[in-house]
Scaffold this active site. Structure first.
Site, PDB file in Angstrom:
ATOM      1  N   CYS A 220     -11.376 -37.675  10.323  1.00  0.00           N
ATOM      2  CA  CYS A 220     -11.589 -37.292   8.670  1.00  0.00           C
ATOM      3  C   CYS A 220     -10.333 -36.589   8.270  1.00  0.00           C
ATOM      4  O   CYS A 220      -9.947 -36.449   9.205  1.00  0.00           O
ATOM      5  CB  CYS A 220     -13.237 -36.436   8.442  1.00  0.00           C
ATOM      6  N   ASN A 379      -7.805 -37.947  -3.958  1.00  0.00           N
ATOM      7  CA  ASN A 379      -8.868 -37.680  -3.684  1.00  0.00           C
ATOM      8  C   ASN A 379      -9.092 -36.348  -3.969  1.00  0.00           C
ATOM      9  O   ASN A 379      -8.659 -35.220  -3.083  1.00  0.00           O
ATOM     10  CB  ASN A 379      -9.098 -37.782  -1.613  1.00  0.00           C
TER      11      ASN A 379
END
Length: 530
Positions: A220, A379
């Site tokens: 991640c 993001n």
């Protein structure tokens, strides 16, 4: 094609087939109108054109940025688009985001998994197909209500009303919007990336996001242990995705090249270099290591490279990975981004550790010196503690200005006691304006939240469970859910209709006429909602 014209065209066709005389041309034209997109490729071509137009509009006016929320189920994506149309009257500049994190956590047959590309690769394309299935159903659902109203107006002889509704049908705005789909690090070698990209495009994806991590070491973006690959390896995967778009005729397909170099301190292998200053040599120049004078300094198993005209022993960890020098992250990000844009990528994604417009802009401005129209997909991650980050940014700005900050404890600014303070309120204002400021000052074309609906599902379920299984009992559902649905005009309050019951009833009538056994009669309890 306008509905009335399609009715005439189908009527002409039916005359050529006498045995089709049971078919009403209005019914056939209605069903066609409710199914505008026949394949995923139709969707990909349509949405790619929209996205390219949005990119061009952003280049002219940075206030025309785009947004999306990550959705982990078709129903969630459908309800998002229905809400957008209800509140804003249009879906323009609003997209879908498909998060690899949520596919791993929520859609894998293995059960919940960390964001490490361990889930089935086909789960990604399956979710794209599912999302568009639900969005197409939203079109059919909305148009079905219009067609029912048109039929009522025609039966009542209200020509003006019928004409008005027919114009709404002809000008209906679809719920189909672009999707930015996460292919992680490509799920293997370039051939594997190409094959999965094809599946994703065939399912409807017009935009694929790919990252420069090692595929079998993928982490991640907000976790430690990230490992990048040399540029040549990453560019081969960008080429694979581009060729997949071109093979399938989606010539406007969009590629987002993500770099994790800001937080990635490791590389799996050394880059191939042929001469000083080439791309491989630039990649290797960031390696941490020791320069040596002669062969006596080389130990068994050491790797030695020539860098800056001297011999260097790169630091290799027990895992076999090589380490970059601390503090080189931003320089590596800039090189990654320029290289990607110069070799086929359309948009950039820089994974950062905090939401800070100044930090993002400092990198983007360097990229723009070489590629002036560079644009970011950013993001707006739930992995950030947004409240704490912005309160600390305000605290730091005030301190730099010489303002007295003694009333605040920087390490404890998340505390509720600061909610109504001047600092807390200004931090909320900075947060509110983050997307506008980031698009104006840091080249952010698209703002997304990767996994917001993961969190909203958990929060709403917690609130309902707390009340329903506690003292509130049924009132927890009635006051906390149903009453709000009714008063806020949420379509799901008539859940039978939302699931397609009325569409099915109309189809039964098309197929069987008066003999149709329909579900929407007087005894249907959905009638209690008007």
């Amino acid at each position: 094609m306008p509905y009335a014209k399609d009715v005439d065209q189908i009527a002409s066709l039916l005359k050529q087939h006498p045995t089709w005389n049971a078919i009403n041309p209005k019914h056939a034209a209605r069903m066609r109108a409710q199914n505008k997109f026949k394949t995923g490729l139709d969707i990909a071509k349509y949405t790619a054109k929209i996205m390219r137009e949005d990119m061009a509009n952003y280049d002219k006016d940075t206030s025309q940025y785009t947004q999306s929320l990550g959705c982990w189920h078709g129903f969630i994506g459908q309800q998002k688009l229905l809400s957008i149309k209800k509140h804003f009257g249009t879906t323009k500049r609003r997209y879908l985001y498909l998060s690899g994190w949520m596919v791993a956590a929520l859609r894998s047959e293995f059960g919940p998994l960390p964001d490490q590309s361990m889930h089935e690769k086909t789960a990604v394309s399956s979710l794209i197909e599912e999302l568009y299935t639900f969005l197409r159903q939203a079109d059919a659902w909305e148009l079905n209500h219009l067609f029912r109203a048109l039929e009522d107006a025609e039966n009542a002889g209200d020509t003006a009303k019928a004409k008005e509704i027919e114009q709404q049908i002809d000008n209906h705005e679809t719920h189909i919007v672009p999707i930015i789909a996460d292919i992680d690090a490509g799920f293997g070698n370039a051939e594997a990336t190409y094959l999965l990209a094809k599946k994703m495009i065939e399912a409807g994806a017009c935009c694929i996001q790919i990252e420069n991590q090692v595929s079998d070491e993928k982490q991640c973006g907000h976790q430690d242990g990230k490992v990048t690959v040399p540029h040549a390896d990453f560019l081969s995967k960008i080429n694979a995705v581009r060729l997949a778009f071109l093979e399938l005729g989606v010539d406007d397909g969009v590629i987002v090249a993500r770099t994790d170099s800001l937080g990635a301190g490791l590389t799996q292998k050394l880059a191939v270099t042929d001469e000083p200053g080439d791309l491989g040599d630039q990649y290797n120049s960031f390696l941490d290591g020791d320069y040596i004078e002669d062969a006596s300094e080389i130990n068994n198993g050491d790797v030695v490279i020539k860098s800056n005209g001297k011999l260097m022993k790169p630091k290799r960890l027990p895992s076999g990975l090589f380490q970059f020098r601390p503090g080189t992250g931003e320089d590596r990000v800039v090189l990654d981004c320029i290289t990607s844009l110069q070799n086929g990528a359309d948009l950039l994604w820089i994974e950062t550790e905090k939401p800070h417009v100044g930090q993002i802009a400092s990198m983007v401005n360097r990229i723009k010196e070489v590629v002036p129209d560079a644009k970011l997909v950013y993001n707006n991650s739930p992995s950030f503690n947004w409240t704490l980050n912005f309160r600390q940014q305000v605290f730091d700005a005030w301190k730099e200005e010489g303002k007295d900050v003694s009333a605040y404890d920087r390490a404890k600014l998340m505390s509720e006691e600061y909610d109504n303070t001047e600092l807390g309120q200004l931090a909320d204002e900075w947060c509110r304006n983050f997307q506008r400021d980031g698009s104006r000052e840091a080249g952010i074309f698209h703002h997304l939240i990767t996994l917001p609906t993961y969190h909203t599902a958990a929060l709403s379920t917690d609130n309902l469970a707390k009340g329903y299984f506690g003292d509130e009992g049924m009132l927890a559902y009635v006051a906390g859910v149903q009453r709000k649905e009714i008063r806020q005009g949420i379509a799901t309050v008539k859940h039978q209709d939302m699931a397609g019951s009325n569409i099915g009833d109309d189809h039964k009538e098309f197929f069987a006429g008066d003999a149709a056994l329909k579900a929407g009669g007087k005894d249907n309890t959905m009638n209690q909602f008007g």
